[in-house]
Design a protein around this motif. Structure first.
Motif, short mmCIF file in Angstrom:
data_model
loop_
_atom_site.label_atom_id
_atom_site.label_comp_id
_atom_site.label_asym_id
_atom_site.label_seq_id
_atom_site.Cartn_x
_atom_site.Cartn_y
_atom_site.Cartn_z
N TRP A 121 41.55 38.16 27.61
CA TRP A 121 42.42 37.23 26.90
C TRP A 121 43.39 36.57 27.86
O TRP A 121 43.60 37.02 28.99
CB TRP A 121 43.18 37.96 25.78
CG TRP A 121 44.37 38.76 26.22
CD1 TRP A 121 44.36 40.03 26.73
CD2 TRP A 121 45.75 38.35 26.20
NE1 TRP A 121 45.64 40.44 27.01
CE2 TRP A 121 46.51 39.43 26.70
CE3 TRP A 121 46.40 37.18 25.81
CZ2 TRP A 121 47.90 39.38 26.80
CZ3 TRP A 121 47.79 37.12 25.92
CH2 TRP A 121 48.52 38.20 26.41
N GLY A 122 43.99 35.49 27.40
CA GLY A 122 45.00 34.80 28.19
C GLY A 122 45.49 33.56 27.49
O GLY A 122 44.91 33.09 26.51
N MET A 123 46.61 33.05 28.00
CA MET A 123 47.19 31.81 27.49
C MET A 123 47.13 30.75 28.59
O MET A 123 47.28 31.05 29.77
CB MET A 123 48.64 32.04 27.07
CG MET A 123 49.36 30.77 26.63
SD MET A 123 51.14 30.98 26.52
CE MET A 123 51.65 29.24 26.54
N SER A 124 46.92 29.50 28.20
CA SER A 124 46.93 28.36 29.10
C SER A 124 45.86 28.53 30.19
O SER A 124 44.68 28.66 29.86
CB SER A 124 48.34 28.17 29.69
OG SER A 124 48.47 26.90 30.27
N TYR A 125 46.24 28.54 31.46
CA TYR A 125 45.24 28.67 32.51
C TYR A 125 44.43 29.95 32.35
O TYR A 125 43.19 29.96 32.52
CB TYR A 125 45.92 28.66 33.88
CG TYR A 125 45.00 28.38 35.04
CD1 TYR A 125 44.01 29.28 35.41
CD2 TYR A 125 45.13 27.22 35.79
CE1 TYR A 125 43.16 29.03 36.48
CE2 TYR A 125 44.28 26.95 36.85
CZ TYR A 125 43.30 27.86 37.19
OH TYR A 125 42.46 27.60 38.24
N LEU A 158 37.67 31.90 28.88
CA LEU A 158 36.50 31.20 28.37
C LEU A 158 35.43 31.07 29.44
O LEU A 158 34.23 31.16 29.15
CB LEU A 158 36.91 29.82 27.86
CG LEU A 158 37.84 29.83 26.63
CD1 LEU A 158 38.38 28.44 26.34
CD2 LEU A 158 37.12 30.40 25.41
N ARG A 159 35.86 30.90 30.69
CA ARG A 159 34.88 30.78 31.78
C ARG A 159 34.10 32.08 31.94
O ARG A 159 32.88 32.07 32.07
CB ARG A 159 35.58 30.41 33.08
CG ARG A 159 34.61 30.12 34.22
CD ARG A 159 35.32 29.66 35.47
NE ARG A 159 36.07 28.44 35.28
CZ ARG A 159 35.53 27.23 35.23
NH1 ARG A 159 34.23 27.07 35.36
NH2 ARG A 159 36.31 26.17 35.07
N VAL A 161 40.06 36.41 23.49
CA VAL A 161 41.10 35.65 22.79
C VAL A 161 41.59 34.58 23.76
O VAL A 161 42.00 34.90 24.90
CB VAL A 161 42.28 36.54 22.35
CG1 VAL A 161 43.37 35.68 21.71
CG2 VAL A 161 41.81 37.61 21.38
N ALA A 162 41.55 33.32 23.34
CA ALA A 162 41.99 32.19 24.18
C ALA A 162 43.10 31.45 23.45
O ALA A 162 42.90 30.97 22.33
CB ALA A 162 40.82 31.26 24.48
N PRO A 191 32.39 37.26 20.49
CA PRO A 191 33.38 36.83 19.49
C PRO A 191 34.66 36.33 20.18
O PRO A 191 35.19 36.98 21.08
CB PRO A 191 33.65 38.10 18.68
CG PRO A 191 32.45 38.96 18.92
CD PRO A 191 32.02 38.67 20.31
N VAL A 192 35.14 35.16 19.75
CA VAL A 192 36.33 34.56 20.35
C VAL A 192 37.31 34.17 19.25
O VAL A 192 36.95 33.50 18.28
CB VAL A 192 35.99 33.31 21.19
CG1 VAL A 192 37.26 32.75 21.84
CG2 VAL A 192 34.95 33.64 22.26
N LEU A 193 38.55 34.60 19.41
CA LEU A 193 39.67 34.13 18.59
C LEU A 193 40.37 33.03 19.36
O LEU A 193 40.91 33.25 20.45
CB LEU A 193 40.63 35.29 18.31
CG LEU A 193 41.98 34.94 17.67
CD1 LEU A 193 41.80 34.28 16.32
CD2 LEU A 193 42.85 36.19 17.55
N CYS A 194 40.32 31.81 18.82
CA CYS A 194 40.98 30.65 19.44
C CYS A 194 42.28 30.38 18.71
O CYS A 194 42.31 30.35 17.47
CB CYS A 194 40.08 29.42 19.36
SG CYS A 194 38.50 29.56 20.20
#
Length: 666
Positions: A135-139, A145-146, A159-160, A249-252
């Motif tokens: 997970w992470g925020m911004s960069y 996602l990469r 989680v992005a 699974p991704v929480l955006c």
């Protein structure tokens, strides 16, 4: 911490669990993670719950130095997750902070290697179940996602927050246009400052000192890479992430007040695996830190991890998968089965300066001719751009007066807009019968209240790549209620200052027609949803910046416009006991309305009081004109200057993508 004594090393003291948590925590600083290169290890801070049972792992890989500002963003959540039964790694990218190696170009496709190394390492530990989330925020969201697109076997969920797949379009060259303010002046100088500062973790360690001094000699500012690679450079397509390859699974999550609204939703649309979307009224901050309806986002993340990493039956996959905040007299959360929500499309056409449903576009009077004003955009505010949520949109009235506008009659009933509005611009021929597309089209969709106040609803930017008569501009996604009695307005020009660098040679824009397509959701399509408010025991974020001072100065006589943002992070104590203070000043100056003379600059300065009684002062600045970037960095320890250097690079002016010889004649 060397690998030969970890994880059997038990020297880290236990920390008591927070209120409502079940585990004490041990924090291990500077854990060295191996990579495919034997000469390069990554530095990580590990937060482990004290338990005899294996636990899932969480990984955050980020470029902002965990011994510096990133420590304030990720240390609290990492400790919170450890207290709730997850081992959390916060990792510096290679070439950053305490990690070895040279920094790759930003958003390079090989950055996923560092995240894979961290995932493989934590999954292999005897105290880990082998199930890992990223997970992470911004960069760090982009890195998340990469790595998800690389499909490492131990990555089970992600989680992005507040970023997407295409950094070139979303961040570095916003909407495919040149944007010196964020990428070069603000972020460029901030990243250079981090490069200049000595290590705050293990400052006296000889290895850390050698790493820092080697980088001072060899690493060039990241902003120079941006200068070498304008928006049309194919390198940005190479650095974009293929969302269709993401099957975990991704929480955006993102914010309607952020500059990355479109990026988060675009990522959600492209991801192929199980997914959820949460869009709140937030700016470029973690949802629990927002000043606007903060939610207990760590609890939402824990629910996501519990389901996908532990197999716990819970509401993580219970519909609705799309949860959107709706502002208004009674703010609310609404859930939908899909994005965009089902509904109808309402088409309005400009008949002269009036938006109407009465006549088709082809029979309307032309909206007219527009002489661009390069200062338009100052009232839009500065969403995202690393400035949190303290520079919101203002009354758009003055910018509307400087644009080509078409305004509708008051609406008879409320309109719930949900999706991406579209604007079609039909260009008129010039005196020679040629259709000459401008280098850039910028449109704003506003709602004009009965009082006359013009409220920004959405914006869109297009760089036309053909000489076609009609161009389609896709606006940023919205979930917005237009109250009855509001007049909708299209405002068109070629400027969005200071977010976008003014065009050096903008010409007259001749418009033969404007058409607005609105996505109007069915009121019955959404259901009320309750999201938990920020918890009383949510971790405080140390080192949080004070709200920046944002000032817009417009000289209506001389035409000069200046936008200034001054920021400060007050005295903050690092994990090693050092004290630092940061100041920043970002400025965009448009003298006399002359885009050729525009100057955009950013300066970030740090003072550090080390536990060794030494005082470090470092300053990094970036200054951009239409043609040149100048960067300057200096470091002083006590009374001695230990480093000072200036870098220069050429910048490419943003011109029309359509050659004059290719312009079609009528």
């Amino acid at each position: 911490m060397s690998l030969d004594v970890f994880p059997d090393q038990d020297g880290a003291p236990d920390e008591p669990a927070g209120a409502g948590a079940g585990f004490r925590t041990r924090v291990y600083r500077d854990v060295r993670l191996p990579t495919a290169d034997p000469a390069v290890t990554l530095s990580a801070d590990l937060y482990r719950p004290v338990t005899g049972r294996p636990v899932p792992g969480l990984v955050t890989v980020q470029p902002y130095r965990k011994d510096f500002l990133a420590g304030g963003i990720y240390a609290g959540p990492a400790r919170w997750f450890a207290e709730h039964g997850y081992a959390s790694l916060v990792v510096d990218h290679r070439g950053i902070g305490a990690s070895d190696g040279q920094r790759r170009p930003e958003f390079d496709r090989d950055e996923g290697d560092d995240a894979i190394a961290a995932i493989d390492w934590i999954a292999a530990q005897p105290w880990c179940t082998g199930a890992v989330g990223a997970w992470g925020m911004s960069y760090a969201a982009n890195t998340t996602l990469r790595v998800a697109s690389r499909r490492p076997p131990h990555l089970r969920a992600a989680v992005a927050v507040a970023h997407g797949l295409d950094a070139g379009r979303d961040s570095i060259h916003p909407d495919g246009s040149r944007g010196d303010l964020h990428a070069l002046a603000n972020r460029g100088s901030a990243m250079l400052l981090q490069q200049l500062l000595p290590p705050l973790a293990g400052y006296a360690d000889p290895g850390a000192q050698r790493r820092w001094r080697a980088r001072l000699r060899t690493q060039r500012p990241m902003a120079l890479d941006y200068a070498r690679s304008p928006a049309d450079d194919p390198v940005w397509a190479e650095r974009a992430i293929d969302g269709s390859r993401i099957v975990v699974p991704v929480l955006c999550a993102g914010g309607w007040r952020d500059g990355f609204t479109h990026a988060v939703i675009d990522a959600y649309e492209r991801i192929r695996g199980p997914k959820r979307l949460v869009m709140g009224p937030w700016g470029h901050v973690m949802p629990q830190d927002s000043a606007h309806h903060p939610v207990d986002f760590l609890a939402l993340m824990a629910q996501w991890w519990d389901h996908w990493l532990r197999g716990v039956p819970n509401d993580a996959t219970v519909p609705p998968p799309v949860v959107l905040h709706l502002d208004g007299p009674v703010p609310q959360w609404r859930g939908y089965a899909e994005w965009p929500p089902p509904g109808r499309r309402v088409v309005l056409a400009a008949d002269g300066g009036t938006l109407t449903q009465a006549v088709p576009d082809v029979h309307c009077r032309p909206p007219g001719t527009h002489v661009p004003d390069p200062s338009v955009g100052t009232l839009r505010g500065l969403p995202g751009l690393g400035l949190g949520e303290s520079c919101p949109p203002q009354d758009q009235h003055d910018d509307d007066l400087r644009s080509l506008c078409a305004t509708g009659e008051p609406t008879d009933a409320d309109l719930l807009l949900a999706g991406r509005p579209e604007i079609f611009v039909r260009l008129a021929p010039d005196e020679d019968g040629r259709v000459v597309p401008p280098a850039r089209l910028v449109v704003r969709l506003c709602g004009v209240e009965p009082s006359g106040r013009s409220t920004l609803i959405s914006t869109g930017t297009l760089r036309p790549d053909s000489a076609a008569e009609e161009h389609r501009i896709l606006l940023r996604p919205v979930h917005h209620r237009v109250p009855a009695g509001t007049r909708l307005r299209i405002a068109l020009g070629d400027a969005d200052f200071p977010r976008l660098t003014p065009l050096s040679g903008g010409g007259v824009i001749r418009v033969a027609g404007l058409r607005l397509v609105l996505p109007v959701a069915d009121e019955q399509a959404g259901t009320a949803v309750d999201l938990p408010a920020r918890a009383a025991d949510a971790p405080a974020r140390p080192g949080a910046a004070a709200p920046p001072g944002w000032r817009v100065e417009r000289d209506h006589t001389g035409g000069t416009t200046t936008v200034t943002v001054a920021g400060e992070v007050p005295h903050t104590v690092s994990a090693d006991g050092h004290v630092y203070r940061l100041t920043s000043l970002v400025r965009a100056h448009l003298p006399g309305g002359s885009p050729q003379a525009v100057v955009t600059s950013g300066t970030h300065t740090a003072e550090v009081w080390l536990t060794t009684d030494e005082r470090v002062w470092a300053s990094a600045s970036v200054r951009c004109t239409q043609d040149t970037l100048h960067a300057h960095g200096v470091v002083r320890i006590g009374a001695f200057t230990v480093f000072e250097e200036t870098w220069t690079a050429e910048l490419t002016r943003e011109e029309s993508r359509v050659c004059s010889s290719a312009v079609t004649a009528r």
